[in-house]
Design a protein around this motif. Sequence first.
Motif, PDB file in Angstrom:
ATOM      1  N   SER A  25     -87.929  -8.908  86.817  1.00 55.91           N
ATOM      2  CA  SER A  25     -88.911  -9.475  85.893  1.00 55.91           C
ATOM      3  C   SER A  25     -88.599  -9.054  84.462  1.00 55.91           C
ATOM      4  N   TYR A  26     -88.939  -9.910  83.532  1.00 58.51           N
ATOM      5  CA  TYR A  26     -88.690  -9.613  82.123  1.00 58.51           C
ATOM      6  C   TYR A  26     -89.526  -8.427  81.653  1.00 58.51           C
ATOM      7  N   ASN A  27     -90.721  -8.292  82.195  1.00 56.02           N
ATOM      8  CA  ASN A  27     -91.576  -7.182  81.764  1.00 56.02           C
ATOM      9  C   ASN A  27     -91.043  -5.843  82.258  1.00 56.02           C
ATOM     10  N   ARG A  28     -90.499  -5.812  83.457  1.00 56.61           N
ATOM     11  CA  ARG A  28     -89.824  -4.587  83.897  1.00 56.61           C
ATOM     12  C   ARG A  28     -88.587  -4.337  83.048  1.00 56.61           C
ATOM     13  N   PHE A 155     -94.987  -9.182  71.338  1.00 56.56           N
ATOM     14  CA  PHE A 155     -95.007 -10.328  72.243  1.00 56.56           C
ATOM     15  C   PHE A 155     -93.621 -10.964  72.152  1.00 56.56           C
ATOM     16  N   LEU A 156     -93.041 -11.310  73.281  1.00 66.01           N
ATOM     17  CA  LEU A 156     -91.708 -11.909  73.261  1.00 66.01           C
ATOM     18  C   LEU A 156     -91.692 -13.194  74.079  1.00 66.01           C
ATOM     19  N   ASN A 157     -91.376 -14.303  73.424  1.00 64.77           N
ATOM     20  CA  ASN A 157     -91.184 -15.550  74.152  1.00 64.77           C
ATOM     21  C   ASN A 157     -89.819 -15.477  74.827  1.00 64.77           C
ATOM     22  N   ALA A 158     -89.845 -15.289  76.131  1.00 70.37           N
ATOM     23  CA  ALA A 158     -88.613 -15.034  76.885  1.00 70.37           C
ATOM     24  C   ALA A 158     -87.751 -16.277  77.072  1.00 70.37           C
ATOM     25  N   PHE A 159     -88.309 -17.446  76.802  1.00 70.44           N
ATOM     26  CA  PHE A 159     -87.593 -18.689  77.127  1.00 70.44           C
ATOM     27  C   PHE A 159     -87.091 -19.434  75.901  1.00 70.44           C
ATOM     28  N   GLN A 160     -87.350 -18.895  74.735  1.00 71.52           N
ATOM     29  CA  GLN A 160     -86.916 -19.535  73.500  1.00 71.52           C
ATOM     30  C   GLN A 160     -85.489 -19.088  73.187  1.00 71.52           C
ATOM     31  N   PRO A 161     -84.544 -20.038  72.935  1.00 73.14           N
ATOM     32  CA  PRO A 161     -83.173 -19.637  72.607  1.00 73.14           C
ATOM     33  C   PRO A 161     -83.130 -18.844  71.312  1.00 73.14           C
ATOM     34  N   PRO A 162     -82.148 -17.971  71.143  1.00 69.67           N
ATOM     35  CA  PRO A 162     -81.118 -17.619  72.122  1.00 69.67           C
ATOM     36  C   PRO A 162     -81.688 -16.766  73.251  1.00 69.67           C
ATOM     37  N   ALA A 163     -80.902 -16.565  74.313  1.00 66.29           N
ATOM     38  CA  ALA A 163     -81.350 -15.820  75.486  1.00 66.29           C
ATOM     39  C   ALA A 163     -81.786 -14.410  75.105  1.00 66.29           C
ATOM     40  N   LYS A 164     -82.917 -13.996  75.654  1.00 67.77           N
ATOM     41  CA  LYS A 164     -83.443 -12.656  75.384  1.00 67.77           C
ATOM     42  C   LYS A 164     -83.103 -11.675  76.508  1.00 67.77           C
ATOM     43  N   PHE A 165     -82.862 -12.205  77.713  1.00 66.27           N
ATOM     44  CA  PHE A 165     -82.596 -11.378  78.889  1.00 66.27           C
ATOM     45  C   PHE A 165     -81.374 -11.910  79.631  1.00 66.27           C
ATOM     46  N   ASP A 173     -81.539  -8.819  73.656  1.00 65.72           N
ATOM     47  CA  ASP A 173     -81.809  -9.207  72.277  1.00 65.72           C
ATOM     48  C   ASP A 173     -81.972  -7.951  71.409  1.00 65.72           C
ATOM     49  N   GLU A 174     -81.072  -7.751  70.474  1.00 63.16           N
ATOM     50  CA  GLU A 174     -81.068  -6.520  69.667  1.00 63.16           C
ATOM     51  C   GLU A 174     -82.286  -6.426  68.751  1.00 63.16           C
ATOM     52  N   GLN A 175     -82.725  -7.551  68.222  1.00 64.67           N
ATOM     53  CA  GLN A 175     -83.910  -7.543  67.364  1.00 64.67           C
ATOM     54  C   GLN A 175     -85.146  -7.113  68.156  1.00 64.67           C
TER      55      GLN A 175
END
Length: 198
Positions: A25-28, A155-165, A173-175
Amino acid sequence: MEPASVTASSLIRVAALSGSLRKSSYNRGLIRSAIEISNTSINGLQIEYIDISPLPLLNTDLEGEGSFPPAIEAFRQKILEADSILFASPEYNFSISAPLKNAIDWASRPPNVWADKAAAIVSAGGGFGGGRSQYHLRQVGVFLDLHFINKPEFFLNAFQPPAKFDSDGNLIDEQAKERIKEVLLSLQALSLKLHRKQ
């Protein structure tokens, strides 16, 4: 081993909980990233991931005379020993996930082991990135006597490009990593401030 400059009294122990039980999961992934950041670039902050998946559904029939089932007792002890809490809270139906609420409720049973701890929330998901769950969690925290940091919010939109995970749910994502570091530094500062008042 902790650096010599960190004394036992200044080390902040953080219990980290994810409201999503899925391994990738992205939250983990946010918690894994927070642990890595604390280990490599924040002096005096130690984060331990606490798995809430073994906890049974809240049922006060399981409580004995001042005792709890072993899994609950162990969980409550981990929360009690922590100086502060890091929640990774996914948004389910505009609110907190059931596993996270269940864990919160078990640790709030008398005596409430959340009380007077500093806390922070991070979340990843679609749209608002889990923001609605964070606001509900803050409301719950009022009754629990938790002290949430006000800023920064994460808050992080996990599905917005570029890939976060990556495909394993690890944050790439370094930022976003820099933003998590800011959250952790704020949590550390509030924890130390609360400790000085005790």
